[in-house]
Write a protein that holds these residues in place. Structure first.
Motif, PDB file in Angstrom:
ATOM      1  N   UNK A 132       0.814  -1.224   0.000  1.00  0.00           N
ATOM      2  CA  UNK A 132       0.000   0.000   0.000  1.00  0.00           C
ATOM      3  C   UNK A 132       0.840   1.263   0.000  1.00  0.00           C
ATOM      4  N   UNK A 133       2.141   1.146   0.344  1.00  0.00           N
ATOM      5  CA  UNK A 133       3.003   2.327   0.374  1.00  0.00           C
ATOM      6  C   UNK A 133       3.704   2.580  -0.964  1.00  0.00           C
ATOM      7  N   UNK A 134       3.536   1.684  -1.920  1.00  0.00           N
ATOM      8  CA  UNK A 134       4.151   1.883  -3.232  1.00  0.00           C
ATOM      9  C   UNK A 134       3.530   3.112  -3.895  1.00  0.00           C
ATOM     10  N   UNK A 135       4.346   3.875  -4.602  1.00  0.00           N
ATOM     11  CA  UNK A 135       3.848   5.111  -5.202  1.00  0.00           C
ATOM     12  C   UNK A 135       4.399   5.258  -6.615  1.00  0.00           C
ATOM     13  N   UNK A 136       3.877   6.262  -7.329  1.00  0.00           N
ATOM     14  CA  UNK A 136       4.374   6.560  -8.658  1.00  0.00           C
ATOM     15  C   UNK A 136       4.117   5.439  -9.648  1.00  0.00           C
ATOM     16  N   UNK A 137       5.062   5.274 -10.578  1.00  0.00           N
ATOM     17  CA  UNK A 137       4.875   4.300 -11.655  1.00  0.00           C
ATOM     18  C   UNK A 137       4.845   2.870 -11.127  1.00  0.00           C
ATOM     19  N   UNK A 138       5.643   2.572 -10.072  1.00  0.00           N
ATOM     20  CA  UNK A 138       5.671   1.211  -9.526  1.00  0.00           C
ATOM     21  C   UNK A 138       4.300   0.808  -8.981  1.00  0.00           C
ATOM     22  N   UNK A 139       3.577   1.757  -8.393  1.00  0.00           N
ATOM     23  CA  UNK A 139       2.236   1.455  -7.878  1.00  0.00           C
ATOM     24  C   UNK A 139       1.294   1.082  -9.023  1.00  0.00           C
ATOM     25  N   UNK A 140       1.504   1.703 -10.206  1.00  0.00           N
ATOM     26  CA  UNK A 140       0.635   1.416 -11.344  1.00  0.00           C
ATOM     27  C   UNK A 140       0.904   0.029 -11.951  1.00  0.00           C
ATOM     28  N   UNK A 141       2.078  -0.549 -11.642  1.00  0.00           N
ATOM     29  CA  UNK A 141       2.393  -1.872 -12.163  1.00  0.00           C
ATOM     30  C   UNK A 141       1.778  -2.990 -11.321  1.00  0.00           C
ATOM     31  N   UNK A 142       1.301  -2.671 -10.119  1.00  0.00           N
ATOM     32  CA  UNK A 142       0.655  -3.683  -9.277  1.00  0.00           C
ATOM     33  C   UNK A 142      -0.659  -4.133  -9.919  1.00  0.00           C
ATOM     34  N   UNK A 143      -0.994  -5.415  -9.743  1.00  0.00           N
ATOM     35  CA  UNK A 143      -2.220  -5.933 -10.377  1.00  0.00           C
ATOM     36  C   UNK A 143      -2.689  -7.177  -9.645  1.00  0.00           C
ATOM     37  N   UNK A 144      -3.778  -7.744 -10.108  1.00  0.00           N
ATOM     38  CA  UNK A 144      -4.327  -8.978  -9.546  1.00  0.00           C
ATOM     39  C   UNK A 144      -5.001  -9.763 -10.656  1.00  0.00           C
ATOM     40  N   UNK A 145      -5.136 -11.090 -10.447  1.00  0.00           N
ATOM     41  CA  UNK A 145      -5.810 -11.925 -11.436  1.00  0.00           C
ATOM     42  C   UNK A 145      -6.469 -13.101 -10.732  1.00  0.00           C
ATOM     43  N   UNK A 146      -7.362 -13.764 -11.452  1.00  0.00           N
ATOM     44  CA  UNK A 146      -8.043 -14.953 -10.936  1.00  0.00           C
ATOM     45  C   UNK A 146      -7.347 -16.177 -11.516  1.00  0.00           C
ATOM     46  N   UNK A 147      -6.688 -16.969 -10.653  1.00  0.00           N
ATOM     47  CA  UNK A 147      -5.957 -18.137 -11.137  1.00  0.00           C
ATOM     48  C   UNK A 147      -6.947 -19.170 -11.702  1.00  0.00           C
ATOM     49  N   UNK A 148      -6.809 -19.562 -12.995  1.00  0.00           N
ATOM     50  CA  UNK A 148      -7.777 -20.488 -13.599  1.00  0.00           C
ATOM     51  C   UNK A 148      -7.649 -21.914 -13.083  1.00  0.00           C
ATOM     52  N   UNK A 149      -6.522 -22.246 -12.438  1.00  0.00           N
ATOM     53  CA  UNK A 149      -6.313 -23.619 -11.935  1.00  0.00           C
ATOM     54  C   UNK A 149      -6.781 -23.753 -10.487  1.00  0.00           C
ATOM     55  N   UNK A 150      -6.440 -22.773  -9.633  1.00  0.00           N
ATOM     56  CA  UNK A 150      -6.819 -22.842  -8.207  1.00  0.00           C
ATOM     57  C   UNK A 150      -8.107 -22.092  -7.922  1.00  0.00           C
ATOM     58  N   UNK A 151      -8.546 -21.244  -8.890  1.00  0.00           N
ATOM     59  CA  UNK A 151      -9.742 -20.413  -8.742  1.00  0.00           C
ATOM     60  C   UNK A 151      -9.608 -19.430  -7.582  1.00  0.00           C
ATOM     61  N   UNK A 152      -8.386 -19.037  -7.259  1.00  0.00           N
ATOM     62  CA  UNK A 152      -8.147 -18.061  -6.203  1.00  0.00           C
ATOM     63  C   UNK A 152      -7.642 -16.756  -6.802  1.00  0.00           C
ATOM     64  N   UNK A 153      -7.966 -15.656  -6.122  1.00  0.00           N
ATOM     65  CA  UNK A 153      -7.474 -14.341  -6.546  1.00  0.00           C
ATOM     66  C   UNK A 153      -6.029 -14.180  -6.066  1.00  0.00           C
TER      67      UNK A 153
END
Length: 282
Positions: A132-153
């Motif tokens: 949560x303390x990441x800022x600037x361009x590095x903060x914009x590179x953070x992301x999330x996805x739904x794993x199609x094998x484990x079905x977990x975020x």
């Protein structure tokens, strides 16, 4: 070229496209050594065909990964700038080297990739949690996805971007030199050094591979190393193989396929090293 040779090149492309896209390395990492070692295609023409095929078919798997939100587009576009510059320089260098030197370099690259794949298996799932303390361009590179094998975020934070850009330049250079698309270095770099999950690294690598291959393929074309009778079947084969990949990606344990790929790469490394010294076992 007879129909049997054409069929063999087509099957090689299908296998390379399927396995290469599954682990985000691109089809060239398998296609080039098979064409050279088993089918007797000159290595410069094998590399040229691989680059043309990868450039023509890269969107197949990439578009599906984009639809499934596995690709980190911002990270891919950032790293691709360094990769493209390296790819152009690599293509210019390859034209000056003979078959033996190229085979030796390819063997060394395969050893490094095979070893990195084993480490990739060990480190899979060690994504860096969002900061949560990441800022600037590095903060914009953070992301999330739904794993199609484990079905977990899965939430993750990209780190060590300057190191990733440096390795992307090297990946592009090897891509232009050997026709391997650049994913062979970028995927392990993203997973092992930058905190990117394996599935995202593979998807993001597929997103970048086409751009890298176009830059390098142009250099090979201008030097007469693109044979349509080889590049055509390879392109069709890689397209068919890569088309199957997204459908299988969510059904296969990526650890298992990564182990298999690592073994294949190390076996091919031995054969390419022997070829560099004029020794053939087929």
């Amino acid at each position: 070229m007879d129909w049997l040779m054409t069929a063999a090149i087509l099957v090689t492309g299908i296998g390379g496209g399927l396995l290469g896209a599954l682990v985000g390395l691109g089809g060239g990492i398998l296609v080039v050594p098979i064409l050279t070692l088993l089918l007797g295609v000159p290595i410069h023409h094998a590399i040229g065909a691989s680059l043309v095929a990868v450039a023509a078919t890269s969107s197949t798997a990439a578009s599906t990964y984009l639809d499934r939100h596995l690709t980190n587009v911002r990270l891919g576009m950032t790293m691709e700038t360094a990769t493209t510059i390296g790819g152009i320089l690599g293509g210019l260098t390859a034209a000056l080297l003979n078959r033996e030197i190229l085979s030796g370099i390819f063997a060394l690259a395969l050893v490094g990739m095979g070893i990195s794949m084993f480490y990739k298996v060990k480190d899979e799932g060690t994504a860096i949690a969002l900061n949560p303390q990441a800022s600037g361009f590095m903060a914009k590179l953070a992301a999330a996805y739904q794993d199609p094998y484990t079905h977990q975020r899965v939430d993750y934070q990209v780190r060590r971007l300057p190191l990733g850009l440096g390795l992307s330049f090297i990946a592009g250079n090897l891509s232009g030199l050997l026709g391997i698309g650049g994913g062979a270095i970028k995927v392990p770099a993203m997973v092992l050094l930058m905190g990117v999950p394996m599935r995202v690294a593979s998807a993001t690598s597929n997103f970048m591979i086409g751009v890298t291959a176009v830059a390098s393929a142009y250099i090979y074309y201008t030097r007469g190393f693109v044979d349509p009778l080889v590049a055509g079947p390879v392109a069709v084969g890689i397209f068919l193989g890569a088309s199957l990949t997204p459908r299988l990606a969510g059904k296969i344990d990526s650890k298992a396929i990564t182990k298999i790929m690592a073994v294949i790469l190390l076996v091919m490394a031995v054969e390419m090293a022997l070829s560099a010294f004029g020794i053939r076992i087929h």
